[in-house]
Enzyme design. Structure first.
Site, PDB file in Angstrom:
ATOM      1  N   GLN A 209     -34.528 -12.075 -14.685  1.00 58.65           N
ATOM      2  CA  GLN A 209     -33.482 -11.401 -14.722  1.00 58.65           C
ATOM      3  C   GLN A 209     -33.401 -10.258 -15.963  1.00 58.65           C
ATOM      4  O   GLN A 209     -34.017 -10.798 -17.034  1.00 58.65           O
ATOM      5  CB  GLN A 209     -32.411 -12.290 -14.924  1.00 58.65           C
ATOM      6  CG  GLN A 209     -31.514 -12.423 -13.852  1.00 58.65           C
ATOM      7  CD  GLN A 209     -32.424 -12.957 -12.675  1.00 58.65           C
ATOM      8  OE1 GLN A 209     -33.096 -14.112 -12.705  1.00 58.65           O
ATOM      9  NE2 GLN A 209     -32.388 -12.601 -11.605  1.00 58.65           N
ATOM     10  N   GLY A 210     -33.249  -9.145 -15.836  1.00 58.27           N
ATOM     11  CA  GLY A 210     -33.350  -8.057 -17.152  1.00 58.27           C
ATOM     12  C   GLY A 210     -34.561  -7.301 -16.908  1.00 58.27           C
ATOM     13  O   GLY A 210     -34.618  -6.449 -17.571  1.00 58.27           O
ATOM     14  N   ASP A 211     -35.326  -8.012 -16.150  1.00 54.22           N
ATOM     15  CA  ASP A 211     -36.770  -7.044 -15.880  1.00 54.22           C
ATOM     16  C   ASP A 211     -36.401  -6.049 -14.949  1.00 54.22           C
ATOM     17  O   ASP A 211     -37.286  -5.249 -14.594  1.00 54.22           O
ATOM     18  CB  ASP A 211     -38.012  -8.102 -15.529  1.00 54.22           C
ATOM     19  CG  ASP A 211     -38.299  -8.750 -16.685  1.00 54.22           C
ATOM     20  OD1 ASP A 211     -38.278  -8.308 -17.998  1.00 54.22           O
ATOM     21  OD2 ASP A 211     -38.613  -9.855 -16.521  1.00 54.22           O
ATOM     22  N   SER A 212     -35.564  -6.289 -14.094  1.00 57.12           N
ATOM     23  CA  SER A 212     -35.305  -5.348 -12.729  1.00 57.12           C
ATOM     24  C   SER A 212     -35.441  -3.877 -12.957  1.00 57.12           C
ATOM     25  O   SER A 212     -35.084  -3.471 -14.342  1.00 57.12           O
ATOM     26  CB  SER A 212     -33.906  -5.712 -12.183  1.00 57.12           C
ATOM     27  OG  SER A 212     -33.886  -6.866 -11.382  1.00 57.12           O
TER      28      SER A 212
HETATM   29  N1  ARG Z   1     -32.724  -8.999  -9.846  1.00 52.96           N
HETATM   30  C1  ARG Z   1     -33.308  -9.244 -11.174  1.00 52.96           C
HETATM   31  C2  ARG Z   1     -32.763  -8.278 -12.377  1.00 52.96           C
HETATM   32  O1  ARG Z   1     -31.833  -7.711 -12.001  1.00 52.96           O
HETATM   33  C3  ARG Z   1     -34.994  -9.466 -11.336  1.00 52.96           C
HETATM   34  C4  ARG Z   1     -35.371 -10.653 -10.715  1.00 52.96           C
HETATM   35  C5  ARG Z   1     -36.843 -10.657 -10.714  1.00 52.96           C
HETATM   36  N2  ARG Z   1     -37.069 -12.067 -10.301  1.00 52.96           N
HETATM   37  C6  ARG Z   1     -38.321 -12.587 -10.017  1.00 52.96           C
HETATM   38  N3  ARG Z   1     -38.523 -13.861  -9.694  1.00 52.96           N
HETATM   39  N4  ARG Z   1     -39.440 -11.967  -9.948  1.00 52.96           N
HETATM   40  O2  ARG Z   1     -33.188  -8.177 -13.489  1.00 52.96           O
END
Ligand code: ARG
Length: 265
Positions: A209-212
């Site tokens: 979360q936050g890497d998106s």
């Molecule tokens: N949706 C997440 C975001 O908004 C990114 C999640 C990525 N998750 C993963 N397991 N690679 O930051």
């Protein structure tokens, strides 16, 4: 969207979303396979060096991005609210330390969310900046040639599932996961539009979360960085059997190019 958790965006902006998640991890096999350690940063993760990934951008809603041109950031559709004029986003670039006094901060002027985006697939968007950022850009993959091998991911997102956002840019290496394997993990996977990566057997390495919106990239045959993915979603972070899912950049290369032209880039 089918899974309300999967596109949980803007981790920082939303506060401690105790969702899934863990994230960025290491470039080393040992760190990737030994699980959490009492390290000051990411589980098995490492800090990026200043200047190592100069195209990396942090967006104020709590997402990552990459400089597609010096005044257009490529990020995820789920990080933005739609298309049109938008002065509300601040892009921070040029630093690994978000609190550095030398950080370059530029406001957005316009957003272009992927046409037809509805929460499933097509998770890309472009953000036009008020002025160019004088940093190297990241070229995007225009065919599937580089949709294999080991990828680098980087971001300021959570370092453990449910964890807080990071001050310093973290990086990790994640191996390609083929569509069949990934589809077995996620029945909702859109194989033509999404590409998976991660350590399926052991977990331990992933974005979070936050890497998106941030890039997944590798070296091309000429030794240059090339972007093959955009951080999109996953079930938690770094869980065994649950690889990270990324927008398949090569599928949308033409659309991204056309979108950038539309934004005057
Ligand atoms: N949706 C997440 C975001 O908004 C990114 C999640 C990525 N998750 C993963 N397991 N690679 O930051």
């Amino acid at each position: 969207m089918r899974n309300p958790l999967k596109h949980l965006k803007r981790a920082s902006a939303l506060g401690a979303v105790a969702l899934a998640a863990f994230s960025l991890t290491p470039g080393t096999a040992s760190a990737a396979t030994t699980g959490p350690e009492p390290s000051p940063s990411v589980v098995g993760g490492t800090r990026a060096a200043q200047g190592e990934f100069p195209f990396m951008v942090r967006l104020s809603m709590g997402c990552g991005g990459a400089l597609y041109t010096q005044d257009i950031v490529l990020t995820a559709a789920h990080c933005v609210d739609g298309s049109g004029r938008d002065n509300s986003i601040t892009a921070t670039a040029g630093v690994v330390d978000l609190q550095s006094s030398s950080a370059i901060k530029v406001k957005s002027t316009e957003v272009l969310q992927a046409p037809g985006y509805n929460g499933t697939g097509k998770d890309w968007a472009l953000i036009k900046l008020a002025k160019p950022i004088n940093q190297p850009t990241l070229k995007i993959a225009e065919n599937t040639n580089y949709n294999k091998g080991n990828f680098t991911v980087a971001g300021w997102g959570a370092a453990v599932e449910g964890g807080g956002q990071q001050r310093y840019l973290l990086k990790a290496t994640v191996p390609f996961v083929d569509d069949a394997t990934c589809k077995a993990a996620y029945s909702e996977l859109v194989t033509g539009e999404e590409i998976c990566a991660g350590n399926v057997e052991k977990g331990g390495v992933d974005t979070c979360q936050g890497d998106s919106g941030g890039p997944m990239f590798r070296k091309d045959d000429s030794g240059q960085w090339i972007q093959v993915g955009i951080v999109s979603w996953g079930d938690g972070c770094a869980r065994p059997g649950k690889p990270g899912v990324y927008t398949e950049v090569s599928t949308f290369a033409k659309d991204i190019k056309a979108g950038a032209a539309q934004l005057g880039g």
